[in-house]
Design a protein around this motif. Structure first.
Motif, short mmCIF file in Angstrom:
data_model
loop_
_atom_site.label_atom_id
_atom_site.label_comp_id
_atom_site.label_asym_id
_atom_site.label_seq_id
_atom_site.Cartn_x
_atom_site.Cartn_y
_atom_site.Cartn_z
N ARG A 186 0.83 -1.20 0.00
CA ARG A 186 0.00 0.00 0.00
C ARG A 186 0.87 1.26 0.00
N GLY B 299 2.22 1.88 -3.45
CA GLY B 299 1.16 2.39 -4.35
C GLY B 299 0.88 3.85 -4.11
N CYS C 166 -8.53 1.45 -15.10
CA CYS C 166 -7.67 0.53 -14.35
C CYS C 166 -8.28 0.22 -12.99
N SER C 167 -8.25 -1.09 -12.61
CA SER C 167 -8.85 -1.50 -11.33
C SER C 167 -7.99 -1.07 -10.15
N GLN C 168 -6.62 -0.88 -10.35
CA GLN C 168 -5.77 -0.51 -9.22
C GLN C 168 -4.89 0.71 -9.58
N CYS D 273 -2.11 -0.04 -17.28
CA CYS D 273 -2.53 -0.32 -15.90
C CYS D 273 -1.49 -1.18 -15.20
N CYS E 192 -0.64 -3.21 -11.02
CA CYS E 192 -1.26 -3.78 -9.81
C CYS E 192 -0.34 -3.63 -8.62
N HIS E 193 -0.93 -3.67 -7.41
CA HIS E 193 -0.16 -3.65 -6.18
C HIS E 193 0.59 -4.96 -6.01
N TYR F 123 -0.58 -8.88 -6.30
CA TYR F 123 -1.60 -9.00 -7.37
C TYR F 123 -0.89 -9.07 -8.70
N ASN G 185 -8.02 -5.24 -15.13
CA ASN G 185 -8.33 -5.75 -13.81
C ASN G 185 -7.14 -6.52 -13.23
N CYS G 186 -7.09 -6.57 -11.87
CA CYS G 186 -6.01 -7.26 -11.14
C CYS G 186 -6.60 -8.45 -10.39
N GLY H 127 -3.94 -10.70 -1.54
CA GLY H 127 -2.81 -9.81 -1.79
C GLY H 127 -1.55 -10.21 -1.04
#
Length: 539
Positions: free
Chosen positions: A7, A10, A35-37, A45, A47-48, A51, A59-60, A84
């Motif tokens: 987190r 990100g 983007c989902s994240q 896009c 991801c964290h 993911y 999507n992630c 995650g």
């Protein structure tokens, strides 16, 4: 921890994108971004941590570190995937004497400080790694040892030590100590001490006593053996001669029939119907018929005998040897032995007939009717005719009525109608009157056909009508129309002798013209016999 790191990273990327004015995704981060994240520029896009981007590039989805092997769990720990991230968990318990802490580490339990030990009041508790020990508070004196509950018990020095006493002495345990005693000579079974008591010598049992009884005795070192007589065997355990049961040891080989054991031998015997042979082992058949056990006939069989009776006798059910007379007249078939009356006789029987009217046949059983008319033993007059019946006869008169003439035996014919006579009355009379006599015994089963009549010759188109006009007032008989005539039948049973005189009319219609004929039938019912003779009736 890894979730917090993801987190933070990100958030740093997000702040960087806000500061950068050249990124085309800045405006999309705070608006309806696809983007989902994360958006990293140029519509790309990201991801964290924990993911991964799906194939749609927007999507992630969660990464299962436990399957990909990207976790850091050590041996003894199991990997559990989380959204995650992942976590490690101990797979086995810590075991007795340990407890599991929050960091999955096992820590020793101090049972002594916690008071969970089981040491008695006379013991002190000392903690050890994974367990504890109980130590007695007091020590026992020499010759004793403390047991599990703290009590002092005696030590058996004779068992606890290898050689507590010098050679030639025996150790004897005492309470709290032990003593040593000088050894003495002990002789085994079959031996005894010499007079000086220093050594053992053999005992001669054969001289010491009658150990084998009337059997032979052989002395052995420390023992003896009995030389048993024939029929006995030496038992090494009881040291005695025991009888041999030859019947059990040699079944079926010593005696032909029965074997009985005796002291030192055996004897043979035979079953009933046999006697022992001279060799004392085999059996011979006994001829029981020599003693005449049967009242009449005897037949010897192997091992037994059979009684037989002559004709007319049967063996008694009581002893199977006595012959009793058979009452043939009382047998279930006795009613068929004689046609009239059966009289029993020793070993046989004889038949009798009624005192008059019958005679016994050549077979000695059947009663034959005596034809008094043929034999001339009747008492009929010259003007009368004799008619034989079962067991008797009848004297009958035969006279033709007016306007008729005699044409044959038992037949009358109407004379020609003259002009002075009434033609109607003349032609109404029967053309012919025939007389018949029949006889049958009482109790004849019904229905029974007793008489048939019809035209002597027939023409196509003939029609015949029959009627009993007299003599059948009680309705014992009935006339029936048949294809070629009429038939008179007995329809009611007659259980006693009786006479009937029937008048029967036959009206023959031929070519449209009616012709009247008449038959006068005398029916004589006689006494019944078991075997009824056959009957034939004329037309």
């Amino acid at each position: 921890q890894r979730v917090r790191q993801s987190r933070s990273q990100g958030l740093q990327i997000l702040l960087y994108l806000v500061k950068s004015s050249s990124s085309s995704c800045v405006s999309l981060l705070f608006s309806d971004s696809n983007c989902s994240q994360l958006c990293v520029g140029n519509g790309t896009c990201a991801c964290h941590d924990g993911y991964q981007l799906r194939q749609d590039g927007v999507n992630c989805e969660d990464v299962n570190e436990c399957l990909t092997g990207s976790h850091n769990c050590v041996i003894g720990q199991g990997c559990i995937n989380t959204e995650g991230s992942f976590r490690c968990q101990r797979e086995t318990s810590c075991g007795t004497g340990y407890e599991l802490k929050d960091d999955n580490a096992c820590q020793d339990i101090d049972e002594c400080s916690l008071g969970t030990h089981n040491c008695g009041p006379d013991f002190l508790c000392t903690n050890t790694v994974g367990s504890f020990r109980c130590h007695p508070k007091e020590r026992c004196s020499d010759g004793y040892i403390q047991d599990a509950i703290g009590s002092c018990i005696d030590i058996n020095e004779c068992v606890a030590y290898t050689t507590p006493c010098p050679h030639g002495q025996t150790c004897i345990n005492t309470v709290g100590s032990y003593t040593c005693r000088r050894n003495t000579v002990t002789c085994g079974r079959g031996y005894h001490l010499t007079e000086d008591g220093t050594r053992c010598e053999d005992v001669d049992e054969c001289r010491a006593g009658n150990v084998c009884g009337d059997h032979g005795c052989v002395n052995l070192m420390g023992s003896y053996r009995c030389e048993c007589r024939i029929g006995f065997i030496f038992n090494s355990i009881t040291r005695l001669c025991e009888d041999i049961n030859e019947c059990r040891h040699y079944p079926g080989r010593l005696c032909a029939h029965k074997c009985e054991n005796t002291e030192g031998s055996y004897t043979c015997s035979c079953t009933t119907g046999f006697k022992l042979s001279h060799d004392g082992r085999n059996c011979e058949d006994v001829n029981e018929c020599d003693a005449n056990p049967c009242s009449q006939e005897c037949a010897n069989v192997y091992g037994s005998y059979q009684c037989y009776c002559r004709r007319g006798y049967q063996l008694s059910d009581i002893d199977g040897m006595t012959c009793e007379d058979i009452d043939e007249c009382a047998l279930p078939t006795g009613g068929h032995v004689c046609s009239y009356r059966c009289s029993n006789a020793p070993g046989s029987f004889y038949c009798t007939c009624p005192p008059t009217g019958y005679t016994i046949a050549h077979n000695g059983r059947t009663c034959q009717d005596i034809d008094e008319c043929a034999a001339g033993t009747h008492n009929c007059s010259v003007s009368e005719s004799c008619f034989n019946t079962q067991g008797g006869f009848r004297c009958l008169s035969f006279i033709c009525p007016p306007n008729y003439r005699h044409i044959a035996k038992g037949r009358c014919e109407r004379v020609a109608c003259e002009f002075e006579q009434d033609p109607a009355l003349c032609f109404s009379l029967p053309l012919r009157i025939s007389f018949y006599n029949i006889s049958f015994p009482a109790n004849t089963p019904v229905p029974a056909d007793v008489f048939r009549m019809g035209a002597s010759n027939s023409v196509p188109g003939d029609k015949m009508l029959f009627n009993i006009i007299s003599g059948n007032e009680e309705g014992y008989f009935v006339v029936e129309q048949k294809a070629h005539g009429g038939e008179i039948s007995l329809r009611r049973a007659l259980n006693a002798p009786r006479d009937f005189f029937l008048t029967v009319e036959m009206r023959l219609i031929r070519y449209g013209t009616a012709h009247l004929y008449m038959a006068k039938i005398a029916v004589f019912v006689t006494h019944e016999l078991s075997i009824r003779p056959s009957r034939t009736f004329p037309y």
